[in-house]
Scaffold this motif. Structure first.
Motif, PDB file in Angstrom:
ATOM      1  N   ASP A 725       0.868  -1.197   0.000  1.00 31.88           N
ATOM      2  CA  ASP A 725       0.000   0.000   0.000  1.00 31.88           C
ATOM      3  C   ASP A 725       0.893   1.233   0.000  1.00 31.88           C
ATOM      4  O   ASP A 725       1.941   1.239   0.663  1.00 31.88           O
ATOM      5  CB  ASP A 725      -0.918   0.009   1.231  1.00 31.88           C
ATOM      6  CG  ASP A 725      -2.091   0.958   1.047  1.00 31.88           C
ATOM      7  OD1 ASP A 725      -1.848   2.167   0.836  1.00 31.88           O
ATOM      8  OD2 ASP A 725      -3.237   0.492   1.115  1.00 31.88           O
ATOM      9  N   ILE A 730      -1.730   2.947   6.641  1.00 31.36           N
ATOM     10  CA  ILE A 730      -2.539   1.755   6.375  1.00 31.36           C
ATOM     11  C   ILE A 730      -1.684   0.503   6.517  1.00 31.36           C
ATOM     12  O   ILE A 730      -2.108  -0.502   7.094  1.00 31.36           O
ATOM     13  CB  ILE A 730      -3.157   1.838   4.972  1.00 31.36           C
ATOM     14  CG1 ILE A 730      -4.112   3.041   4.878  1.00 31.36           C
ATOM     15  CG2 ILE A 730      -3.882   0.558   4.620  1.00 31.36           C
ATOM     16  CD1 ILE A 730      -5.292   2.936   5.796  1.00 31.36           C
ATOM     17  N   ARG A 731      -0.465   0.558   5.983  1.00 33.23           N
ATOM     18  CA  ARG A 731       0.430  -0.604   6.118  1.00 33.23           C
ATOM     19  C   ARG A 731       0.691  -0.902   7.596  1.00 33.23           C
ATOM     20  O   ARG A 731       0.660  -2.074   8.031  1.00 33.23           O
ATOM     21  CB  ARG A 731       1.755  -0.339   5.399  1.00 33.23           C
ATOM     22  CG  ARG A 731       1.628  -0.131   3.902  1.00 33.23           C
ATOM     23  CD  ARG A 731       2.972  -0.339   3.184  1.00 33.23           C
ATOM     24  NE  ARG A 731       4.037   0.490   3.704  1.00 33.23           N
ATOM     25  CZ  ARG A 731       4.346   1.703   3.237  1.00 33.23           C
ATOM     26  NH1 ARG A 731       3.620   2.219   2.231  1.00 33.23           N
ATOM     27  NH2 ARG A 731       5.362   2.399   3.735  1.00 33.23           N
ATOM     28  N   ASP A 771      -3.422  -2.943  -2.186  1.00 37.92           N
ATOM     29  CA  ASP A 771      -4.423  -1.898  -2.425  1.00 37.92           C
ATOM     30  C   ASP A 771      -4.702  -1.797  -3.926  1.00 37.92           C
ATOM     31  O   ASP A 771      -3.790  -1.861  -4.753  1.00 37.92           O
ATOM     32  CB  ASP A 771      -3.923  -0.558  -1.912  1.00 37.92           C
ATOM     33  CG  ASP A 771      -4.968   0.530  -2.053  1.00 37.92           C
ATOM     34  OD1 ASP A 771      -5.939   0.505  -1.289  1.00 37.92           O
ATOM     35  OD2 ASP A 771      -4.816   1.383  -2.944  1.00 37.92           O
ATOM     36  N   TRP A 797      -7.441  -8.206  -1.820  1.00 34.15           N
ATOM     37  CA  TRP A 797      -7.491  -6.807  -2.293  1.00 34.15           C
ATOM     38  C   TRP A 797      -8.244  -5.938  -1.297  1.00 34.15           C
ATOM     39  O   TRP A 797      -9.180  -6.397  -0.636  1.00 34.15           O
ATOM     40  CB  TRP A 797      -8.193  -6.725  -3.650  1.00 34.15           C
ATOM     41  CG  TRP A 797      -7.543  -7.530  -4.726  1.00 34.15           C
ATOM     42  CD1 TRP A 797      -7.761  -8.834  -5.028  1.00 34.15           C
ATOM     43  CD2 TRP A 797      -6.541  -7.077  -5.639  1.00 34.15           C
ATOM     44  NE1 TRP A 797      -6.972  -9.232  -6.062  1.00 34.15           N
ATOM     45  CE2 TRP A 797      -6.212  -8.172  -6.475  1.00 34.15           C
ATOM     46  CE3 TRP A 797      -5.896  -5.850  -5.843  1.00 34.15           C
ATOM     47  CZ2 TRP A 797      -5.282  -8.084  -7.489  1.00 34.15           C
ATOM     48  CZ3 TRP A 797      -4.961  -5.765  -6.847  1.00 34.15           C
ATOM     49  CH2 TRP A 797      -4.653  -6.860  -7.666  1.00 34.15           C
ATOM     50  N   MET A 798      -7.858  -4.660  -1.219  1.00 28.07           N
ATOM     51  CA  MET A 798      -8.565  -3.704  -0.365  1.00 28.07           C
ATOM     52  C   MET A 798      -8.636  -2.352  -1.089  1.00 28.07           C
ATOM     53  O   MET A 798      -7.775  -2.009  -1.880  1.00 28.07           O
ATOM     54  CB  MET A 798      -7.873  -3.549   0.991  1.00 28.07           C
ATOM     55  CG  MET A 798      -6.404  -3.145   0.932  1.00 28.07           C
ATOM     56  SD  MET A 798      -5.655  -3.089   2.574  1.00 28.07           S
ATOM     57  CE  MET A 798      -3.948  -2.703   2.163  1.00 28.07           C
ATOM     58  N   SER A 799      -9.719  -1.598  -0.803  1.00 27.79           N
ATOM     59  CA  SER A 799      -9.901  -0.297  -1.454  1.00 27.79           C
ATOM     60  C   SER A 799     -10.958   0.488  -0.694  1.00 27.79           C
ATOM     61  O   SER A 799     -11.802  -0.091   0.006  1.00 27.79           O
ATOM     62  CB  SER A 799     -10.326  -0.477  -2.911  1.00 27.79           C
ATOM     63  OG  SER A 799     -10.627   0.757  -3.500  1.00 27.79           O
ATOM     64  N   LYS A 819     -12.370  -0.392   2.682  1.00 24.81           N
ATOM     65  CA  LYS A 819     -11.949   0.481   3.776  1.00 24.81           C
ATOM     66  C   LYS A 819     -13.069   1.460   4.109  1.00 24.81           C
ATOM     67  O   LYS A 819     -13.819   1.865   3.219  1.00 24.81           O
ATOM     68  CB  LYS A 819     -10.697   1.274   3.361  1.00 24.81           C
ATOM     69  CG  LYS A 819      -9.488   0.444   2.982  1.00 24.81           C
ATOM     70  CD  LYS A 819      -8.368   1.369   2.488  1.00 24.81           C
ATOM     71  CE  LYS A 819      -7.152   0.600   2.003  1.00 24.81           C
ATOM     72  NZ  LYS A 819      -6.109   1.487   1.465  1.00 24.81           N
TER      73      LYS A 819
END
Length: 833
Positions: A725, A730-731, A771, A797-799, A819
């Motif tokens: 990311d 966030i990391r 991300d 995956w994240m967004s 998120k």
């Protein structure tokens, strides 16, 4: 497009045009390559450049497939067919010398400015025609041959026989300054015929005839000049007007346009003429061909339509066009199209619409109350928020006055506020009104004056916020503060009270042991029992004042606690009371003290039982429900009964210490206050929903914790998660949660640097967390690269946004989290992989 100079009369082009079209030559062939307007070429009073005539003669020659000599025949035919009665009479009777003089004069004044014509009489049967160009570049062999034919026709009108033509020189083909043609004939009139002709011509007054012809010509010339001045005047108006004017033939081809249309279309005139009008513009939602056909079907009626030019970018304009089919006997039918540029008007309308729509949206969707009143206090308008808060429809509100809604005992004050606001500047007031369901509401209202279009006072408007709930919460805060102070007082005095009660309890017990008299023993026992009740009261006060902080908190299964209460409370079930527990199969965990929560649920159940006994229902019900809230972050415990309910004026007092409705049965008033304190100590909330006759429901909500057992030291690691990311925060968050649950982590700010590390440590990796919306990130390419390293590698995956449709095949739903997310939700998704 107009010629740079005008040297020839259009009388010549008119005669050629009529002769050629009569011979079957198409108009577009004859006028091919000629930029002059057709109307100009067919007007005998107009003048054109010599080049136009040369081009027309060349087109005629090509159309007939002949040589240049064919043009001499054309000149002969055109001239012969156009002699009038007076001209024939003049040519037959006038002397050749007079005819030569008239031809020379007419040529110089009415036919050509680029060449002169003269006739030299060589003998009684021989003359020489001389054509001298003024500018050689405005003369050609085409004109030379045409003039030769015209000259032949003139001599033929004298009724000469066997006319012979001999070309002496040609200015178009040589350096000779002029074209010279010698004409000879065989006619030898007798003397008696000459005298007869001369006498006849004299008898018919040749001078009168010539004078009449000259006068008629001058009159026509004067009328033409007047018409031309008028034409120039209207032409100036046409070219100067802001509206666009277009003339199209019946096929929709543009024949004429003014400057206004050229500005509208943003194209040069040369690119507009002879093009279909529908190639230049478009009609929103309709075809221009349909509009033209509608005009053909109704020639006397104009059709209005909106048009848009087909140019892209900043020059794209919108117009309002009026299309009319014009039928005339003097010219070919065609379409007259008048265009008014409405681009700016459309932009203004769009801005007004957006502004109106914006304010309408604010009016309709605003959570604030918006209301308008006239000078008598009657409702003019009310927005949906006012409709929702009051319970009345907008039509019902318009039938009411503001004084119909407010409290009767406060009407005088509101009337004073209303009259003061009508005559003062903006004011802020607190108003109380009764809703349709008879519930009183409090509103903080800002008022200001309304004026009509003449500037006269028309009423007042108000914008307000419902503060009923805010006031209730403020009251609860005050009560909570009062309870906190009371708790602090009880905590401070508890130690002294305990010591005193210990003495009373000890000595009363000693009296019962030592005394032999029954009466004394009974009194001692009474004091002992009273001291025990006082001790229990002090214990509850301490628990309330300290918020139960002396008990130990730990992760506990709330489902098991409720089941323990069920085993005890179900014993209350009788023929008149039915007890039901609704417990889900899923184990629900909270962080707290099981004994305290047990006490809360049991206390609420006992209160429900007592309420049912007091009301004496034939069939009473107690229902206890345990379930997750909608957001999944809390657990709710509901205790519901169908007793008589709690009166509205008592609901706000039930959690107050020492408040009880069981004074006759010995209630202490600390049961619900202790429940309140326990719930607060567990960082939860408790609410009551009750109406007289409908029973009561207590609702406790407590924070839910993850049911996954927490990791202990020395637990074996579960693998490495690669976190990718571009946001360091966030990391860091993801890594902290993963490490808490015994995962190793490694972080990267972009996918390119991560791929190198992944390739070298495939055996350690549990999954990859990446991300979606990093700069330069191409999900499909990243997946292909990872699959190239390990086809079974899990990618998570994240967004902050939903997955676009085009990526749903690359990013499946079960491998995606949006998120922001909680650690609990985050780990639930990770553990699925």
């Amino acid at each position: 497009m107009h010629s740079p100079s005008k040297d020839l009369s259009c009388h010549t082009t008119l005669l050629i045009f009529k002769h050629a079209t009569a011979a079957g030559i198409k108009e577009e062939v004859l006028l091919n390559g000629i930029g002059e307007f057709r109307e100009t070429l067919l007007n005998p009073h107009e003048w054109i450049g010599a080049g136009v005539l040369i081009k027309m003669l060349d087109n005629y020659m090509k159309a007939t497939g002949g040589s240049v000599s064919e043009l001499a025949k054309l000149g002969y035919s055109v001239s012969s067919s156009q002699f009038s009665f007076f001209q024939l009479f003049f040519f037959k009777l006038a002397p050749l010398k007079l005819i030569a003089t008239k031809i020379r004069k007419i040529t110089d004044t009415s036919i050509s400015k680029c060449f002169s014509m003269d006739i030299e009489i060589k003998a009684s049967n021989r003359v020489e025609f001389i054509v001298t160009p003024v500018h050689r570049d405005k003369y050609s062999v085409h004109m030379c041959q045409y003039n030769k034919g015209c000259a032949t026709a003139s001599l033929q009108a004298k009724n000469y026989s066997n006319i012979q033509v001999k070309e002496i020189s040609c200015a178009a083909l040589s350096d000779s300054p002029s074209c010279r043609y010698e004409f000879s004939w065989d006619y030898k009139p007798r003397i008696i015929e000459k005298i007869s002709s001369w006498l006849l011509f004299r008898l018919n007054s040749q001078e009168q005839i010539l004078a009449y012809m000259e006068k008629s010509h001058q009159k026509l010339r004067s009328q033409y000049e007047q018409i031309k001045d008028l034409q120039e005047f209207y032409s100036h108006i046409m070219m100067s007007m802001g509206e666009g004017v277009v003339w199209c033939n019946t096929d929709g081809v543009v024949v004429f346009t003014n400057t206004g249309f050229l500005k509208f279309i943003s194209i040069d005139e040369s690119a507009v003429l002879n093009r279909l009008f529908l190639e230049l513009i478009s009609v929103p939602g309709k075809k221009m061909a349909e509009i033209l056909q509608e005009c053909r079907n109704n020639p006397s009626r104009s059709v209005k339509t909106e048009i848009v030019n087909k140019q892209d970018g900043a020059n794209r304009r919108v117009g309002e066009a009026t299309v009319t089919l014009i039928k005339s006997q003097n010219r070919k039918d065609g379409f007259l199209i008048v265009i008014r540029d409405i681009t700016e008007t459309k932009e203004i309308e769009k801005m007004l619409y957006l502004a109106e729509n914006r304010y309408r949206s604010l009016y309709e969707n605003s959570p604030a109350i918006i209301i308008g009143l006239d000078t008598e206090g009657r409702t003019i308008y009310a927005n949906p928020a006012m409709v929702t808060q009051s319970g009345y429809s907008e039509e019902e509100l318009k039938a009411l006055s503001i004084f119909d809604l407010i409290a009767p005992d406060s009407q005088k004050g509101v009337q004073q506020i209303f009259s003061e606001t009508m005559s003062a500047s903006n004011e802020f007031h607190e108003i109380h009104f009764k809703a349709k369901n008879n519930e009183w509401r409090s509103v903080a209202l800002s008022t200001y004056q309304l004026y009509d279009q003449d500037g006269a006072l028309a009423g007042l408007a108000g914008i307000g916020v419902d503060i009923t709930e805010t006031k209730r919460l403020n009251e609860q805060v005050v009560k909570a503060q009062r309870m906190e102070l009371l708790g602090q007082l009880a905590g401070g005095l508890a130690h002294d009270f305990s010591n005193i009660i210990s003495l009373i309890s000890g000595y009363s017990r000693l009296i019962t042991i030592k005394s032999k008299e029954k009466k004394t023993v009974d009194m001692g026992q009474t004091v002992y029992n009273a001291s025990n009740r006082a001790y229990e009261l002090i214990r509850k006060l301490v628990a309330f004042s300290r918020g139960n902080t002396e008990v130990e908190f730990a992760k506990m299964c709330l489902s098991d606690v409720v089941k323990e209460v069920e085993s005890l409370v179900v014993g209350y079930a009788t023929s008149s009371i039915k007890v039901t527990f609704v417990i889900p199969e899923q184990q629900l965990y909270i962080y707290g003290n099981s004994g305290s929560i047990y006490q809360c649920i049991l206390n609420l159940c006992v209160n429900a039982r007592d309420a049912l006994r007091d009301v004496g229902r034939q069939m009473g019900t107690i229902t206890v429900r345990l379930f997750k809230t909608e957001n999944g972050e809390k657990v709710r415990i509901e205790v519901e009964d169908n007793a008589a309910g709690i009166a509205p004026h008592l609901i706000e007092k039930i959690f107050d210490p020492f408040f009880t409705t069981k004074k006759e049965s010995g209630g202490t008033g600390l049961g619900l206050s202790v429940v309140y304190g326990i719930v607060k100590s567990h960082k939860g909330t408790i609410k009551v929903d009750s109406r007289p006759g409908d029973g009561t429901t207590f609702k406790m909500e407590l924070p839910l914790v993850d049911s996954v057992p927490s990791s202990s030291k020395g637990t074996e690691k579960k693998g490495t998660v690669v976190v990718i990311d571009d946001e360091p925060a966030i990391r860091g968050f993801c890594m902290e949660v993963l490490r808490h649950y015994d995962y190793d982590t490694v972080e990267f700010p972009d996918e390119s640097s991560a791929l190198d590390w992944i390739a070298a440590h495939l055996e350690k990796i549990k999954c990859i967390l990446v991300d979606v919306n990093m700069p330069g990130m191409v999900p499909q390419l990243f997946v292909d690269q990872v699959v190239g390293l390990d086809a079974h590698m899990s990618i998570f995956w994240m967004s902050g946004q939903s997955v676009p449709d085009e990526l749903k095949t690359v990013i499946p739903q079960h491998s995606f989290i949006r998120k922001p997310f909680t650690p609990y939700v985050f780990m639930k998704h990770i553990q699925k992989l």
